[in-house]
Design a protein around this motif. Structure first.
Motif, mmCIF file in Angstrom:
data_model
loop_
_atom_site.group_PDB
_atom_site.id
_atom_site.type_symbol
_atom_site.label_atom_id
_atom_site.label_comp_id
_atom_site.label_asym_id
_atom_site.label_seq_id
_atom_site.Cartn_x
_atom_site.Cartn_y
_atom_site.Cartn_z
ATOM 1 N N ASP B 295 0.849 -1.190 0.000
ATOM 2 C CA ASP B 295 0.000 0.000 0.000
ATOM 3 C C ASP B 295 0.892 1.250 0.000
ATOM 4 O OD1 ASP B 295 -2.202 1.530 0.020
ATOM 5 O OD2 ASP B 295 -2.806 1.118 2.092
ATOM 6 N N TYR B 296 1.803 1.299 0.960
ATOM 7 C CA TYR B 296 2.785 2.399 0.995
ATOM 8 C C TYR B 296 3.932 2.012 1.924
ATOM 9 C CZ TYR B 296 0.825 3.619 5.566
ATOM 10 O OH TYR B 296 0.398 3.576 6.865
ATOM 11 N N ILE B 297 5.049 2.705 1.760
ATOM 12 C CA ILE B 297 6.186 2.549 2.684
ATOM 13 C C ILE B 297 6.583 3.948 3.136
ATOM 14 C CG2 ILE B 297 8.559 1.717 2.998
ATOM 15 C CD1 ILE B 297 8.085 -0.112 0.534
ATOM 16 N N PHE B 298 6.502 4.178 4.426
ATOM 17 C CA PHE B 298 6.884 5.482 4.974
ATOM 18 C C PHE B 298 8.264 5.347 5.624
ATOM 19 C CE2 PHE B 298 7.042 8.294 8.745
ATOM 20 C CZ PHE B 298 7.073 9.509 8.079
ATOM 21 N N THR B 299 9.145 6.221 5.248
ATOM 22 C CA THR B 299 10.508 6.174 5.804
ATOM 23 C C THR B 299 10.859 7.535 6.395
ATOM 24 O OG1 THR B 299 11.165 4.602 4.101
ATOM 25 C CG2 THR B 299 12.943 5.710 5.253
ATOM 26 N N THR B 300 11.374 7.527 7.605
ATOM 27 C CA THR B 300 11.861 8.777 8.194
ATOM 28 C C THR B 300 13.116 8.478 8.990
ATOM 29 O OG1 THR B 300 11.307 10.702 9.544
ATOM 30 C CG2 THR B 300 10.474 8.594 10.327
ATOM 31 N N GLY B 301 13.951 9.475 9.134
ATOM 32 C CA GLY B 301 15.184 9.217 9.885
ATOM 33 C C GLY B 301 16.114 10.414 9.902
ATOM 34 N N PHE B 302 17.323 10.141 10.335
ATOM 35 C CA PHE B 302 18.330 11.187 10.411
ATOM 36 C C PHE B 302 19.688 10.633 10.031
ATOM 37 C CE2 PHE B 302 18.333 9.192 14.584
ATOM 38 C CZ PHE B 302 19.688 9.065 14.873
ATOM 39 N N ARG B 303 20.580 11.522 9.749
ATOM 40 C CA ARG B 303 21.945 11.151 9.413
ATOM 41 C C ARG B 303 22.901 12.084 10.146
ATOM 42 N NH1 ARG B 303 23.470 11.943 3.479
ATOM 43 N NH2 ARG B 303 21.214 11.881 3.284
ATOM 44 N N VAL B 304 23.968 11.547 10.672
ATOM 45 C CA VAL B 304 24.936 12.370 11.392
ATOM 46 C C VAL B 304 26.317 12.123 10.805
ATOM 47 C CG1 VAL B 304 25.947 12.916 13.635
ATOM 48 C CG2 VAL B 304 23.583 12.171 13.509
ATOM 49 N N ASN B 305 27.022 13.199 10.608
ATOM 50 C CA ASN B 305 28.370 13.174 10.051
ATOM 51 C C ASN B 305 29.343 13.408 11.208
ATOM 52 O OD1 ASN B 305 30.275 13.261 8.076
ATOM 53 N ND2 ASN B 305 29.607 15.215 7.184
ATOM 54 N N PHE B 306 30.335 12.536 11.381
ATOM 55 C CA PHE B 306 31.309 12.809 12.461
ATOM 56 C C PHE B 306 32.664 12.200 12.160
ATOM 57 C CE2 PHE B 306 29.246 8.839 13.434
ATOM 58 C CZ PHE B 306 30.206 8.051 14.022
#
Lengths: 112, 306
Positions: B295-306
């Motif tokens: 039906d659908y795929i919901f994606t959420t998130g974050f990315r951190v550079n270090f």
């Protein structure tokens, strides 16, 4: 006030004047010290994430006081402490490792 | 949707990808191969994925829900060579009807882990522009449990956290980025392994991501964050699963097929972190037999550079 007291006061004033002379001499030497401002034209700078990588790489070099990037113009400004330098070779190496290409480097002396 | 239409769509996407290139900084949301990593630097991406399936028209009336938390770690060996590891944690549940009774089966746990390397073999930088092409390859190790059992017996493979098989994959990823927009695209192929006389269908996919800077509209010398709107397309073709019976491979007629997702999203990029969200909506689903449609795929998130 006897004569010996006058002599010691004179000596004290002379010492004070000499100290002031030394202090002013030191201050004038410091004020003539100059930091060097390097302006790097960097290709491939396209978003704020790039800026962080550049700051991290160049910021760790000995004598580097401050690194700022202007994404709009593709320019990275590096301030280097008096007596230290940033060579083109060093800058190129660090920028290549960060994933970018150094196009040119210019330096300007900046009095404190 | 006819096979001809699907082929035309596939050729159109492939044709576009010939002219575009690799993800450098903002990078796509629905694939990881374009993540940028400098030498000696790490990047971490955490994504929460919620996948919902359409109503099942078969008598089993299956209702499958899959949630996943995916952790990706990238490390730059040098400016061109980077290593990545991706580990998912799944929460799956399936409601179904059998013999006039309704059952719920579920599982939770670490899934199969992916390890892959990427090598950038072409990089062309200009003022405020970059174009990169990289190749990548790796494997998926069976780190997830593929033998979980509940009161009804062994869970079906779609419900298991792991596949039990070693898979291998390779592909090419390209990025073209300017200050105003970025295009990432990839072509990849995944060869699935065999376990317990079962082999999942091999996967071929083409992905493209377009990110356009919404804010700030005008750049100044002290701009340090961007807001992008994102539009991605994911074309995924899965072959039929195969069962090995007495050394004969039998195709599972209710598996595999082709899906084209359109994926609108949003991405907020700062110097140290990125916040992102996207919804994959299937616009073409040509699935075999009674394979469950997404039906659908919901994606959420974050990315951190270090």
């Amino acid at each position: 006030m006897n004569k010996s007291n006058l002599v010691s006061l004179k000596s004290l004033l002379q010492g004070l004047l000499f100290s002031l002379f030394i202090i002013s001499l030191t201050l004038s030497t410091i004020s003539s010290a100059a930091e060097t401002h390097y302006q790097l034209q960097v290709n491939g700078l396209v978003c704020p994430f790039c800026e962080y990588n550049v700051q991290k790489k160049l910021g760790k070099l000995d004598g580097v006081l401050k690194v700022t990037a202007n994404l709009k113009d593709g320019v990275v400004n590096v301030l280097v402490a008096d007596g230290k330098t940033l060579s083109e070779k060093q800058a190129k190496k660090e920028l290549t490792e960060a994933g970018f290409t150094l196009k040119s480097i210019e330096s300007h002396q900046r009095k404190k | 949707m006819s096979t001809v239409t699907l082929r035309v769509a596939a050729v159109m996407i492939a044709s576009i990808m010939v002219f575009v290139t690799i993800g450098v900084n903002a990078a796509a949301i629905t694939f990881n191969t374009a993540l940028p990593v400098a030498k000696g630097a790490f990047v971490i991406r955490e994504q929460l994925m919620v996948r919902r399936f359409k109503n099942d028209l078969s008598p089993m009336d299956r209702d499958l829900n899959v949630n996943a938390l995916i952790s990706v770690l990238g490390y730059g060996i040098n400016a061109k060579f980077a290593l990545f590891a991706a580990v998912p944690y799944f929460d799956k549940s399936l409601d179904l009807t059998a013999m006039s009774q309704q059952f719920t089966r579920s599982t939770r746990g670490v899934g199969d882990s992916k390890l892959f390397a990427r090598y950038t073999f072409l990089q062309h930088d200009e003022r405020s522009k970059t174009f990169r092409i990289a190749g990548f390859g790796g494997f998926k190790a069976p780190t997830g449990n593929d033998n979980k059992i509940d009161r009804l017996g062994r869970l079906p493979l779609t419900l298991q956290s792991g596949s039990g098989a070693w898979d291998y994959f390779a592909g090419i990823v390209m990025t073209y980025q300017t200050l105003d927009y970025q295009i990432d695209s990839q072509l990849s192929y995944s060869q699935k392994g065999t376990t317990n006389n079962f082999r999942a269908g091999n996967e071929a996919r083409a992905d493209i991501s377009f990110q356009y800077r919404l804010s700030p509209q005008q750049l100044s010398s002290d701009t340090h964050s961007f807001l992008y709107c994102v539009l991605e397309a994911n074309l995924i073709n899965l072959n039929n699963n195969r069962l090995l019976v007495n050394n004969n491979a039998i195709n599972d007629a209710n598996s595999g097929g082709t899906t084209l997702y359109l994926t609108p999203g949003i991405q907020y990029v700062t110097m140290k972190y990125i916040l992102e969200a996207a919804v994959q909506v299937p616009v073409i689903q040509n699935l075999n037999g009674s394979a469950l449609a997404t039906d659908y795929i919901f994606t959420t998130g974050f990315r951190v550079n270090f």
